[in-house]
Motif scaffolding. Sequence first.
Motif, PDB file in Angstrom:
ATOM      1  N   TYR A   1      -7.470   1.661  -3.188  1.00  0.00           N
ATOM      2  CA  TYR A   1      -6.364   1.149  -4.012  1.00  0.00           C
ATOM      3  C   TYR A   1      -6.431  -0.379  -4.111  1.00  0.00           C
ATOM      4  O   TYR A   1      -6.312  -0.950  -5.206  1.00  0.00           O
ATOM      5  CB  TYR A   1      -5.010   1.565  -3.431  1.00  0.00           C
TER       6      TYR A   1
ATOM      7  N   LYS B   1      -8.536   5.536   1.174  1.00  0.00           N
ATOM      8  CA  LYS B   1      -7.734   5.475  -0.043  1.00  0.00           C
ATOM      9  C   LYS B   1      -6.897   4.208  -0.101  1.00  0.00           C
ATOM     10  O   LYS B   1      -6.603   3.703  -1.181  1.00  0.00           O
ATOM     11  CB  LYS B   1      -6.864   6.727  -0.148  1.00  0.00           C
ATOM     12  N   ALA B   2      -6.519   3.686   1.057  1.00  0.00           N
ATOM     13  CA  ALA B   2      -5.832   2.390   1.095  1.00  0.00           C
ATOM     14  C   ALA B   2      -6.764   1.288   0.588  1.00  0.00           C
ATOM     15  O   ALA B   2      -6.385   0.454  -0.244  1.00  0.00           O
ATOM     16  CB  ALA B   2      -5.365   2.081   2.514  1.00  0.00           C
TER      17      ALA B   2
ATOM     18  N   ASN C   1      -6.956  -2.550  -7.418  1.00  0.00           N
ATOM     19  CA  ASN C   1      -5.794  -3.360  -7.815  1.00  0.00           C
ATOM     20  C   ASN C   1      -6.143  -4.824  -8.032  1.00  0.00           C
ATOM     21  O   ASN C   1      -5.442  -5.539  -8.747  1.00  0.00           O
ATOM     22  CB  ASN C   1      -4.702  -3.250  -6.750  1.00  0.00           C
TER      23      ASN C   1
ATOM     24  N   CYS D   1       2.656   1.344  -3.616  1.00  0.00           N
ATOM     25  CA  CYS D   1       1.891   1.235  -4.860  1.00  0.00           C
ATOM     26  C   CYS D   1       0.618   2.069  -4.924  1.00  0.00           C
ATOM     27  O   CYS D   1       0.093   2.297  -6.018  1.00  0.00           O
ATOM     28  CB  CYS D   1       1.534  -0.235  -5.120  1.00  0.00           C
ATOM     29  N   SER D   2       0.103   2.507  -3.798  1.00  0.00           N
ATOM     30  CA  SER D   2      -1.108   3.333  -3.833  1.00  0.00           C
ATOM     31  C   SER D   2      -0.754   4.720  -4.364  1.00  0.00           C
ATOM     32  O   SER D   2       0.415   5.131  -4.329  1.00  0.00           O
ATOM     33  CB  SER D   2      -1.714   3.445  -2.433  1.00  0.00           C
TER      34      SER D   2
ATOM     35  N   LYS E   1       7.245   5.436  -3.587  1.00  0.00           N
ATOM     36  CA  LYS E   1       6.213   5.451  -4.627  1.00  0.00           C
ATOM     37  C   LYS E   1       6.770   5.144  -6.016  1.00  0.00           C
ATOM     38  O   LYS E   1       6.015   4.799  -6.922  1.00  0.00           O
ATOM     39  CB  LYS E   1       5.522   6.820  -4.651  1.00  0.00           C
TER      40      LYS E   1
ATOM     41  N   CYS F   1       7.151   0.378  -6.931  1.00  0.00           N
ATOM     42  CA  CYS F   1       6.078  -0.577  -6.627  1.00  0.00           C
ATOM     43  C   CYS F   1       6.496  -1.961  -7.108  1.00  0.00           C
ATOM     44  O   CYS F   1       6.775  -2.170  -8.291  1.00  0.00           O
ATOM     45  CB  CYS F   1       4.789  -0.150  -7.316  1.00  0.00           C
TER      46      CYS F   1
ATOM     47  N   ALA G   1      -2.833   8.994  -1.532  1.00  0.00           N
ATOM     48  CA  ALA G   1      -3.352   8.062  -0.521  1.00  0.00           C
ATOM     49  C   ALA G   1      -2.623   8.223   0.798  1.00  0.00           C
ATOM     50  O   ALA G   1      -3.221   8.094   1.870  1.00  0.00           O
ATOM     51  CB  ALA G   1      -3.237   6.628  -1.023  1.00  0.00           C
TER      52      ALA G   1
ATOM     53  N   ILE H   1       0.841  -1.201   0.000  1.00  0.00           N
ATOM     54  CA  ILE H   1       0.000   0.000   0.000  1.00  0.00           C
ATOM     55  C   ILE H   1       0.875   1.249   0.000  1.00  0.00           C
ATOM     56  O   ILE H   1       0.633   2.199  -0.751  1.00  0.00           O
ATOM     57  CB  ILE H   1      -0.937   0.010   1.212  1.00  0.00           C
TER      58      ILE H   1
END
Length: 346
Positions: free
Chosen positions: A192, A188-189, A196, A173-174, A213, A216, A178, A170
Amino acid sequence: MKLFIILILASYAISATISDYQLESQWENFKKKYDRKYLDAKEEAFRKGLFANTLKFVQKQNVRYDEGLEQFRLGITSLADFTEEEKEKGSRSGRRIRSRLGQDFRDFSDIKVTDIKNAIDWRARGFMSKVKNQSTCGSCWAFSAIGAIEARLNIKSKTSELPTLSEQQILDCSPIAAGDCKYGWIKKALNYLYLNKGINSDFDYKYEAKANKSNCRYDKTKSVAKLIGYSSIPYYVKNKEHFLAKLVATEGPVSAAIHISKNDKKNFDKWKKTDIYETKECAQTITKKKLNHAIVVAGYGSLNGKDYWLIKNSYGENWGDKGYMKLLRNGPMHCGIGLNVYYPIV
């Protein structure tokens, strides 16, 4: 009689101070217990100073407790060598969370509070995953989301042997919006993970206590779980704690945000009790904007005539009661509990 009183006061004064031997002994035990390894002697000296200040604060609090001047004792936790800034990062939450209804939403209007059990503990039932430690990264929002998902998956599969999931996925990759190690949002977690269509285990995607970020590393071939959707308590529900009780009793553990004030934070960070947590500042009216820490609500019950929520934190097993805390229930909404609640659909 005067001599007796002087001796008592002297004993309290001694107990409130820390000898070099006590400090060295406690420091070595702390480093061993929490596997502390520092970059150099300079950093260790700095951390030892922070630890000494924490130890003095804890001992002073406990002396006052023994004198009947405080309501609870404190203990040393994994945050004892953190700076105040690091502690603040370590408890930033999913604040400003807004309600969004998932595809499986229920309004629970058909269920009365009197129809549900007086107490429920999903930990005792064996469906809660292990307690984790977010360390100095303010990723409680990710741990809260993952903790609720893990519990719901265990309940659905009727086991606690499923792989634990990756918070680091998270963080990395979010979307940037987020959150990261400074703050984040539960919603937002979850959003995502929903988009996904897959979650790696924390064995394959290990926690690093930092967000990257640009790197990922999610591998869909190693996905071990999937989030179908998520729901929240609607804004129009008046008695949110009653709704939350229905939700936890019938659906299982949920992700939630609470408020821990700066004045309360020292006690919260060092909480080592099985008693119910309640403070004057948490008893005040809390707004959504003040929510600053994310946890998992794992059950509820009553103790000595007071109702409580059983919450799972992400400060490791040596915090609280093996990683859990009893938070005052029907306070009303003590520390803002119930203002922002999400439950994953798996």
